[in-house]
Write a protein that holds these residues in place. Structure first.
Motif, PDB file in Angstrom:
ATOM      1  N   CYS A 208     -37.319   1.260  -0.674  1.00  0.00           N
ATOM      2  CA  CYS A 208     -36.747   0.697   0.674  1.00  0.00           C
ATOM      3  C   CYS A 208     -37.631  -0.066   1.515  1.00  0.00           C
ATOM      4  CB  CYS A 208     -35.684   1.412   1.247  1.00  0.00           C
ATOM      5  SG  CYS A 208     -34.253   1.776   0.581  1.00  0.00           S
ATOM      6  N   THR A 209     -38.732   0.744   1.759  1.00  0.00           N
ATOM      7  CA  THR A 209     -39.980   0.263   2.487  1.00  0.00           C
ATOM      8  C   THR A 209     -40.561  -0.930   1.989  1.00  0.00           C
ATOM      9  OG1 THR A 209     -40.391   2.789   3.147  1.00  0.00           O
ATOM     10  CG2 THR A 209     -42.164   1.066   3.552  1.00  0.00           C
ATOM     11  N   THR A 210     -40.629  -1.146   0.580  1.00  0.00           N
ATOM     12  CA  THR A 210     -41.250  -2.051  -0.037  1.00  0.00           C
ATOM     13  C   THR A 210     -40.333  -3.438  -0.006  1.00  0.00           C
ATOM     14  OG1 THR A 210     -42.441  -0.631  -1.877  1.00  0.00           O
ATOM     15  CG2 THR A 210     -42.085  -3.024  -2.340  1.00  0.00           C
ATOM     16  N   LEU A 211     -39.157  -3.273   0.079  1.00  0.00           N
ATOM     17  CA  LEU A 211     -38.042  -4.168   0.004  1.00  0.00           C
ATOM     18  C   LEU A 211     -38.272  -4.746   1.368  1.00  0.00           C
ATOM     19  CD1 LEU A 211     -35.867  -5.529  -1.193  1.00  0.00           C
ATOM     20  CD2 LEU A 211     -34.202  -3.631  -0.560  1.00  0.00           C
ATOM     21  N   ARG A 212     -38.521  -4.057   2.472  1.00  0.00           N
ATOM     22  CA  ARG A 212     -38.270  -4.393   3.818  1.00  0.00           C
ATOM     23  C   ARG A 212     -39.792  -5.152   4.152  1.00  0.00           C
ATOM     24  NH1 ARG A 212     -35.688  -1.489   8.918  1.00  0.00           N
ATOM     25  NH2 ARG A 212     -35.715  -3.313  10.588  1.00  0.00           N
TER      26      ARG A 212
END
Length: 537
Positions: A208-212
């Protein structure tokens, strides 16, 4: 429907949304890009992948161009420089692997001149239910560090994705996750697989961190809501949900699920949502988050990995371990550890298998051969019924064969020993019982000494013919001669599998091929499994 009741315009909905309706994602740093309308998601070799991000349209790199028109030249005085043709730089991801050649024993140029499309097709069409020797060989190929095929074009990554998809299809999520991480790519198709793998393993926060933080990835509204909530940004999650609903990018079913996911207390008096028969990993995790766990027994193997987490009950973890051990997605010691965690709580099914394994372990530690013989007979019956002969042979086989039991138990102990990785050592000291006509053949195959052995039926004849062949089979020779050895190995796995199910000529060719190209240990283990396990159809 429960979904319709839960998403009506009443006070519960107003409380959840706080009266907010916006077409911009206030307070959110997500990149905004075109979304794929619900129900129009891209197809994949794995049909349970979630539409977590909006994938780019198919590349036109491989489009067939129209023929060049034969028009007269407009100039007769210009000179044309000599054109030099060279192969495009090979794609990076197809070279990504976890196991170097020194570990796999495979040459770096194994793929040779094969086309990535051909390799990907062969990988994707192989059966999931392979005998362990074939499963292990295929997994070695999927994890190997190999040069990309010379027939590849830059940036295609088809072979890499096919390898990852094969690992996902058998539930080997730890290996797939590591392979995807080593790729070091935010390619949307790579990330889509990494995101779903992390959901099933319970490690989704990092993704999720990578996605954001990655503008080139365009998350769908459902994935945005999930990741915003996981990061604690509840206001932005609520606004994103309402925006996606207003724009028609969130279905009624997902809307009802996301509403409960964001604030389950508002719906505690409502009927439960209907559990889907074919959930994506994202849907699966959100149902779990609202307290409606979906049983994984009828779901694809990858979902069984989620049942290995510590918050799942012991019986469910052990049953998931069995499913995954059959295809080599968990280690034999992992399964034994699950079996040994506690005392069986009841009888029947997996409880009886646990008791049988425990009885053998207890008898092995003692000196009572009669008790061990009884325990071996009982264990073998349970292992055959559950298809777990090889996993438990790996941890018990050598010790059982070394006890030199008499009677039928001795023959079974020998077979369990020959199914283990120590089959050669077992064969060196084995003494077949009188009347056991198959045992001398098994011992000869395990030692690689089949000259002079006489077949006892068509199955043993097919195996012995494969071991006495002196040249490559015709149906595989052309692939080898065209520098497509890796593709030939994939084809041989397919031949062995179909041969195990009845076409013995194909099985003979596969065994002969493995021996001729230096995969002697694979040939021996595969032949032993074929003759001992007798799985057909």
């Amino acid at each position: 429907m429960a979904a319709e009741r839960s998403r009506g315009g009443g006070p519960k909905r107003a409380a959840l949304l706080g009266g907010a309706l916006s077409c911009v994602l206030i307070g959110s740093s997500w990149p905004v890009a075109a979304q794929t309308p619900q129900g129009a998601g891209p197809l994949s070799a794995i049909d349970w992948l979630s539409d977590s991000i909006a994938l780019p349209p198919p590349s036109s790199d491989n489009a067939i161009l129209p023929p060049t028109l034969d028009e007269p030249a407009t100039s007769t005085g210009a000179s044309v420089a000599e054109v030099t043709m060279t192969l495009l730089k090979t794609p990076v991801l197809d070279a990504v692997g976890l196991l170097p050649s020194v570990v796999t024993g495979l040459p770096r140029d194994l793929w040779g001149m094969s086309r990535p499309d051909d390799l990907a097709r062969r990988i994707s069409t192989l059966d999931l239910d392979l005998l362990p020797a074939m499963q292990n060989l295929l997994q070695r190929l999927m994890l190997a560090e190999l040069d990309p095929p010379k027939g590849a074009s830059a940036g295609e990554d088809r072979l890499f994705l096919a390898r990852v998809d094969r690992l996902l299809s058998i539930g080997a999520l730890d290996q797939a996750e590591t392979l995807l991480a080593r790729a070091g790519s935010v390619n949307p198709r790579v990330f889509r697989r990494a995101f779903d793998t992390s959901l099933l393993l319970g490690t989704e926060d990092a993704q999720c961190t990578t996605l954001r933080a990655t503008p080139e990835l365009s998350p769908t509204f459902t994935a945005r809501v999930f990741c915003l909530a996981r990061s604690g940004d509840w206001d932005a999650a609520v606004l994103t949900l309402e925006t996606g609903r207003a724009l028609g990018y969130i279905s009624d079913e997902d809307d009802a699920l996301l509403a409960r996911f964001l604030d389950p207390d508002l719906f505690e008096d409502e009927p439960e949502l209907t559990r889907p028969d074919h959930p994506s990993p994202l849907t699966f995790r959100m149902f779990e988050a609202i307290g409606q766990h979906i049983n994984t027994a009828s779901l694809p193997l990858a979902f069984a990995q989620s049942d290995l987490r510590a918050n799942i009950g012991w019986k469910a973890r052990a049953e998931a371990g069995e499913r995954l051990a059959r295809v080599g997605a968990v280690t034999d010691n992992q399964l034994l550890g699950l079996y040994s965690e506690r005392r069986p709580a009841a009888s029947g099914g997996i409880w009886d298998r646990m008791s049988a394994v425990k009885s053998v372990e207890t008898a092995l530690a003692a000196t009572d051969d009669d008790a061990l013989a009884d325990a071996v007979l009982t264990l073998w019956s349970h292992l055959k019924e559950s298809g777990l002969e090889v996993p438990f042979a790996q941890v018990l086989g050598a010790d059982l064969a070394a006890r030199d039991l008499a009677g039928p138990a001795g023959g079974i102990a020998l077979r369990i020993g020959l199914l283990s990785a120590q089959y050669e050592t077992v064969a060196e000291t084995a003494r077949p019982a009188p009347g056991d006509t198959l045992a001398p053949l098994l011992i000869g195959i395990a030692r690689g000494q089949t000259a002079g052995l006489t077949p006892i039926d068509e199955r043993t004849r097919a195996v012995l013919e494969g071991f006495t062949a002196t040249s490559l089979p015709v149906r595989l020779r052309s692939l080898v001669e065209q520098d497509r050895l890796g593709e030939a190995i994939l084809r041989a796995i397919e031949l062995f599998t179909s041969g195990s199910n009845g076409d013995l000529d194909e099985l003979t060719d596969a065994l002969a091929f493995f021996r001729q190209v230096g995969l002697e240990q694979v040939a021996r283990q595969a032949a032993l499994e074929f003759l001992i396990l007798e799985r057909r159809g």
